[in-house]
Design an enzyme around this catalytic site. Sequence first.
Site, PDB file in Angstrom:
ATOM      1  N   ASN A   1      -1.726  -0.325   7.420  1.00 30.67           N
ATOM      2  CA  ASN A   1      -1.152  -1.647   7.729  1.00 30.67           C
ATOM      3  C   ASN A   1      -0.262  -2.193   6.610  1.00 30.67           C
ATOM      4  O   ASN A   1      -0.023  -3.390   6.512  1.00 30.67           O
ATOM      5  CB  ASN A   1      -2.237  -2.629   8.145  1.00 30.67           C
ATOM      6  CG  ASN A   1      -3.236  -2.913   7.042  1.00 30.67           C
ATOM      7  OD1 ASN A   1      -3.128  -2.333   5.959  1.00 30.67           O
ATOM      8  ND2 ASN A   1      -4.178  -3.790   7.311  1.00 30.67           N
TER       9      ASN A   1
ATOM     10  N   TYR B   1     -12.013  -3.193  -3.024  1.00 31.93           N
ATOM     11  CA  TYR B   1     -12.526  -3.234  -1.650  1.00 31.93           C
ATOM     12  C   TYR B   1     -14.049  -3.278  -1.614  1.00 31.93           C
ATOM     13  O   TYR B   1     -14.650  -2.910  -0.599  1.00 31.93           O
ATOM     14  CB  TYR B   1     -11.990  -2.046  -0.861  1.00 31.93           C
ATOM     15  CG  TYR B   1     -10.551  -2.221  -0.420  1.00 31.93           C
ATOM     16  CD1 TYR B   1     -10.181  -3.270   0.416  1.00 31.93           C
ATOM     17  CD2 TYR B   1      -9.557  -1.340  -0.840  1.00 31.93           C
ATOM     18  CE1 TYR B   1      -8.862  -3.450   0.825  1.00 31.93           C
ATOM     19  CE2 TYR B   1      -8.234  -1.509  -0.429  1.00 31.93           C
ATOM     20  CZ  TYR B   1      -7.903  -2.573   0.402  1.00 31.93           C
ATOM     21  OH  TYR B   1      -6.604  -2.755   0.809  1.00 31.93           O
TER      22      TYR B   1
ATOM     23  N   HIS C   1      -1.537  -5.586   1.593  1.00 36.23           N
ATOM     24  CA  HIS C   1      -2.768  -6.388   1.487  1.00 36.23           C
ATOM     25  C   HIS C   1      -2.424  -7.739   0.873  1.00 36.23           C
ATOM     26  O   HIS C   1      -1.605  -7.816  -0.039  1.00 36.23           O
ATOM     27  CB  HIS C   1      -3.780  -5.669   0.585  1.00 36.23           C
ATOM     28  CG  HIS C   1      -4.896  -6.561   0.139  1.00 36.23           C
ATOM     29  ND1 HIS C   1      -6.043  -6.738   0.879  1.00 36.23           N
ATOM     30  CD2 HIS C   1      -5.039  -7.358  -0.951  1.00 36.23           C
ATOM     31  CE1 HIS C   1      -6.835  -7.600   0.266  1.00 36.23           C
ATOM     32  NE2 HIS C   1      -6.253  -7.983  -0.847  1.00 36.23           N
TER      33      HIS C   1
ATOM     34  N   LYS D   1       0.831  -1.201   0.000  1.00 35.79           N
ATOM     35  CA  LYS D   1       0.000   0.000   0.000  1.00 35.79           C
ATOM     36  C   LYS D   1       0.876   1.266   0.000  1.00 35.79           C
ATOM     37  O   LYS D   1       2.102   1.185   0.197  1.00 35.79           O
ATOM     38  CB  LYS D   1      -0.919  -0.029   1.223  1.00 35.79           C
ATOM     39  CG  LYS D   1      -1.883  -1.218   1.234  1.00 35.79           C
ATOM     40  CD  LYS D   1      -2.771  -1.162   2.475  1.00 35.79           C
ATOM     41  CE  LYS D   1      -3.652  -2.386   2.569  1.00 35.79           C
ATOM     42  NZ  LYS D   1      -4.554  -2.327   3.741  1.00 35.79           N
TER      43      LYS D   1
ATOM     44  N   GLU E   1      -9.061 -11.080  -7.387  1.00 35.13           N
ATOM     45  CA  GLU E   1      -8.183  -9.916  -7.285  1.00 35.13           C
ATOM     46  C   GLU E   1      -7.105  -9.931  -8.369  1.00 35.13           C
ATOM     47  O   GLU E   1      -6.786  -8.884  -8.945  1.00 35.13           O
ATOM     48  CB  GLU E   1      -7.562  -9.868  -5.882  1.00 35.13           C
ATOM     49  CG  GLU E   1      -8.603  -9.550  -4.821  1.00 35.13           C
ATOM     50  CD  GLU E   1      -8.089  -9.564  -3.386  1.00 35.13           C
ATOM     51  OE1 GLU E   1      -8.842  -9.142  -2.507  1.00 35.13           O
ATOM     52  OE2 GLU E   1      -6.936  -9.996  -3.158  1.00 35.13           O
TER      53      GLU E   1
END
Length: 143
Positions: free
Chosen positions: A112, A49, A115, A9, A126
Amino acid sequence: MERTFIMIKPDGVQRGLVGEVIHRFETKGFTLVGLKLMQVSKELAEQHYDVHKERPFFGSLVKFIVSSPVVAMVWEGDGVVASARNIIGATNPLAAAPGTIRGDYGVSVGRNLIHGSDAIETAQREISLWFSDQELVSWEPTM
Ligand code: CMP
């Protein structure tokens, strides 16, 4: 052969963790079959998402993912989906075990770092969302 989708990310890229993340997957023994640095569109972030669209953090999550470049990857290997989740650690970095990427480098669930697909079916969805067939290279290490 099993494949999973991994995204470093914006916070992971900005903190200079791209090499560290790739190193952990390489040294574990998985095979890199797709890799690109990209500025994500709002449409792609919302599609990725989609499962979280009713959650209160959905808007801020999408805004964050499009805020600066991410590194999208596909890794291949036996059991790679579950193993990648172990390498990455729990969603909340404060609960993630030391030795995992989030456990070692993160402190916030909204930042975080990385992913990873949560199941084989999710990984297939995905991967096809983020990569064309031409962008994936099928190969096997010989040494
Ligand atoms: P990821 O594995 O990318 O899947 C969904 C993401 O939503 C998750 O990592 C977190 O970054 C984010 N997320 C989950 N819960 C929260 C929360 N309470 N507040 C902000 N972001 C969250």
